[in-house]
Structure formats: structure tokens, C-alpha cells
Design a protein around this motif. Structure first.
Motif, PDB file in Angstrom:
ATOM      1  N   UNK A 172      -8.610  25.810 -22.253  1.00  0.00           N
ATOM      2  CA  UNK A 172      -7.532  26.365 -21.429  1.00  0.00           C
ATOM      3  C   UNK A 172      -8.047  26.865 -20.085  1.00  0.00           C
ATOM      4  N   UNK A 173      -9.353  26.964 -19.933  1.00  0.00           N
ATOM      5  CA  UNK A 173      -9.936  27.557 -18.733  1.00  0.00           C
ATOM      6  C   UNK A 173     -10.900  26.615 -18.014  1.00  0.00           C
ATOM      7  N   UNK A 174     -10.831  25.328 -18.318  1.00  0.00           N
ATOM      8  CA  UNK A 174     -11.773  24.400 -17.690  1.00  0.00           C
ATOM      9  C   UNK A 174     -11.091  23.081 -17.350  1.00  0.00           C
ATOM     10  N   UNK A 175     -11.688  22.388 -16.378  1.00  0.00           N
ATOM     11  CA  UNK A 175     -11.190  21.084 -15.934  1.00  0.00           C
ATOM     12  C   UNK A 175     -12.301  20.418 -15.142  1.00  0.00           C
ATOM     13  N   UNK A 176     -12.389  19.113 -15.171  1.00  0.00           N
ATOM     14  CA  UNK A 176     -13.446  18.396 -14.456  1.00  0.00           C
ATOM     15  C   UNK A 176     -12.894  17.715 -13.203  1.00  0.00           C
ATOM     16  N   UNK A 177     -13.622  17.890 -12.099  1.00  0.00           N
ATOM     17  CA  UNK A 177     -13.277  17.188 -10.859  1.00  0.00           C
ATOM     18  C   UNK A 177     -14.482  16.356 -10.404  1.00  0.00           C
ATOM     19  N   UNK A 178     -15.264  15.883 -11.361  1.00  0.00           N
ATOM     20  CA  UNK A 178     -16.464  15.114 -11.038  1.00  0.00           C
ATOM     21  C   UNK A 178     -16.116  13.738 -10.480  1.00  0.00           C
ATOM     22  N   UNK A 179     -14.949  13.191 -10.858  1.00  0.00           N
ATOM     23  CA  UNK A 179     -14.560  11.854 -10.434  1.00  0.00           C
ATOM     24  C   UNK A 179     -13.993  11.888  -9.018  1.00  0.00           C
TER      25      UNK A 179
ATOM     26  N   UNK B 155      -3.446  21.842 -14.536  1.00  0.00           N
ATOM     27  CA  UNK B 155      -4.730  21.303 -15.010  1.00  0.00           C
ATOM     28  C   UNK B 155      -5.511  22.333 -15.825  1.00  0.00           C
ATOM     29  N   UNK B 156      -5.458  23.594 -15.415  1.00  0.00           N
ATOM     30  CA  UNK B 156      -6.148  24.673 -16.129  1.00  0.00           C
ATOM     31  C   UNK B 156      -5.102  25.719 -16.508  1.00  0.00           C
ATOM     32  N   UNK B 157      -4.535  25.637 -17.705  1.00  0.00           N
ATOM     33  CA  UNK B 157      -3.480  26.563 -18.100  1.00  0.00           C
ATOM     34  C   UNK B 157      -3.889  28.034 -17.977  1.00  0.00           C
ATOM     35  N   UNK B 158      -5.191  28.309 -18.127  1.00  0.00           N
ATOM     36  CA  UNK B 158      -5.655  29.688 -18.031  1.00  0.00           C
ATOM     37  C   UNK B 158      -5.528  30.286 -16.646  1.00  0.00           C
ATOM     38  N   UNK B 159      -5.255  29.473 -15.623  1.00  0.00           N
ATOM     39  CA  UNK B 159      -5.042  29.985 -14.267  1.00  0.00           C
ATOM     40  C   UNK B 159      -3.684  30.659 -14.109  1.00  0.00           C
ATOM     41  N   UNK B 160      -2.798  30.425 -15.066  1.00  0.00           N
ATOM     42  CA  UNK B 160      -1.438  30.952 -14.970  1.00  0.00           C
ATOM     43  C   UNK B 160      -1.428  32.455 -14.688  1.00  0.00           C
ATOM     44  N   UNK B 161      -0.718  32.855 -13.672  1.00  0.00           N
ATOM     45  CA  UNK B 161      -0.507  34.249 -13.216  1.00  0.00           C
ATOM     46  C   UNK B 161      -1.721  34.860 -12.526  1.00  0.00           C
ATOM     47  N   UNK B 162      -2.827  34.126 -12.378  1.00  0.00           N
ATOM     48  CA  UNK B 162      -4.040  34.719 -11.803  1.00  0.00           C
ATOM     49  C   UNK B 162      -4.081  34.646 -10.280  1.00  0.00           C
ATOM     50  N   UNK B 163      -3.162  33.902  -9.677  1.00  0.00           N
ATOM     51  CA  UNK B 163      -3.039  33.918  -8.228  1.00  0.00           C
ATOM     52  C   UNK B 163      -4.061  33.104  -7.460  1.00  0.00           C
TER      53      UNK B 163
END
Length: 216
Positions: free
Chosen positions: A57-64, A83-91
């Protein structure tokens, strides 16, 4: 006693002003509605039970690398709560930007976020324009490792002035900063803006405006 009451009232008023504020909107507008069944949830997404959260929920890859085979020669890979659901509400949110040689991220603005950009590879000419009436261009050539800030709401751009590919990462101070690409918005709106109006606004021949509208 009277002075105490007055002081208490003033403190109460000050506290109410300090705490009564609207958070920055995460959308272009929000039309009020009295019927909740027909309403949509804004300024974030519904939240998962914290007990069910996991690392994914807190990670995603942008290597490509993004595909830069397009008219502007760039590609923006967005990293937000989709892409990263854990970003929700964090601004916050982020982007990876890939540029082909002489590719550009054309003039645009983020209505809800300041952007801080770091160059990972290549050489970029970047800049932003201040608001009316000065319309001052603040511009700089960036090399690998350089960092530049684009203030919230101001028109800005990046241009790869090198003969090789370039890559940059940027952080934005909003979960959904929004993006308005100037040319697309002006010449590609739906329905289109009256070309006679645009011709006068940009001091162009109306046929030039109509040709630009066909491109967008």
C-alpha cells in the motif's frame, strides 16, 4: 469582570478563526448537493482499516522509462494515491518525467501544488513565469543533481536541451495537484473557445487560431 468577559470573547473568536478553515480542494470545484445519494466523496479516498494495511500500500516502481514517442517528446509517469494507496490524505504526490533529446514538458500549471524537481540524467532548461503584471521569466539550465522549484499555480516548463535522453523526478505538495497544459486548454477545450475571441486575445489571424485548434 467586564474586561475578563471581553478578553474571553476575543479569545474564543480568535480560536474559532484559527480552527475554522477549508482544506485545500483536491478537485477543480465542488458543487453543493443536498441529496447524499447523488454525492461524491472528495478530498481523498475512503480509507482501509489500518489493521489491514500492508507494505504494498506504500510502494510503487517507476524504474521503467515512459514512452516519449509523441509530439512533445516527453512522458510523465504519475505517482499518487491511485498508484500508492498509502498516500491518501498525506498531501503529497510525485512524478517521473522522461524526455527524448530536445523533448519538452510544455508550459503548464499545477493549480493545487508546488513542484520541486531534481534532474537525474541529462540537461534541462527549466523556468516559470510570475503572475501579472510583471510576467517575469525565472529560468535556469539544470544539470544532473540540480534541483528547482516551481511555485504553486505558476506556468512552468522543462526542455531537454541535450542530445541524449533526460530523466527527472518531481515531488508535488498535493495528493492531487492537477495539471493544466496551456496549449491544450486554450486550443483544445471542449467545446472549443470561439476562434474570433482567441484571435483577438493572442493578436493572431483567425485562420492561425483555427489551425491550432485542429492540432489539439
Amino acid at each position: 469582570m467586564k474586561s475578563f468577559v471581553q478578553a474571553f470573547v476575543l479569545l474564543a473568536l480568535a480560536s474559532s478563526f484559527a480552527s475554522a478553515f477549508d482544506p485545500s480542494p483536491l478537485q477543480d470545484f465542488c458543487v453543493a448537493i443536498d441529496e447524499p445519494k447523488n454525492a461524491v466523496f472528495v478530498n481523498g479516498k475512503f480509507c482501509k482499516d489500518p489493521k489491514l494495511a500492508k507494505a504494498e500500500d506504500f510502494s510503487f516502481s517507476v524504474i521503467k522509462p515512459g514512452d516519449t514517442n509523441n509530439p512533445v517528446g516527453s512522458n510523465v509517469t504519475t505517482v499518487n494515491a491511485d498508484q500508492i494507496p498509502g498516500l491518501n490524505t498525506l498531501g503529497i504526490s510525485a512524478v517521473r518525467i522522461d524526455y527524448a533529446p530536445y523533448g519538452q514538458n510544455p508550459p503548464h500549471t499545477h493549480p493545487r501544488g508546488t513542484e520541486i524537481l531534481v534532474v537525474l540524467e541529462g540537461t534541462l532548461l527549466v523556468g516559470f513565469v510570475t503572475s501579472n503584471p510583471n510576467n517575469t521569466l525565472i529560468s535556469k539550465v539544470l544539470h544532473k543533481g540540480d534541483v528547482f522549484v516551481f511555485p504553486i499555480g505558476l506556468i512552468h516548463f522543462q526542455f531537454n536541451i541535450g542530445k541524449t535522453n533526460a530523466v527527472a523526478f518531481a515531488g508535488l505538495s498535493s495528493q492531487n495537484p492537477g495539471v493544466i497544459t496551456i496549449a491544450n486548454a486554450v486550443f483544445g477545450s471542449n467545446p472549443p473557445i470561439n476562434p474570433d475571441f482567441l484571435a483577438r486575445a493572442f493578436q493572431l489571424d483567425v485562420n492561425v487560431v483555427k489551425d491550432l485548434q485542429k492540432k489539439f
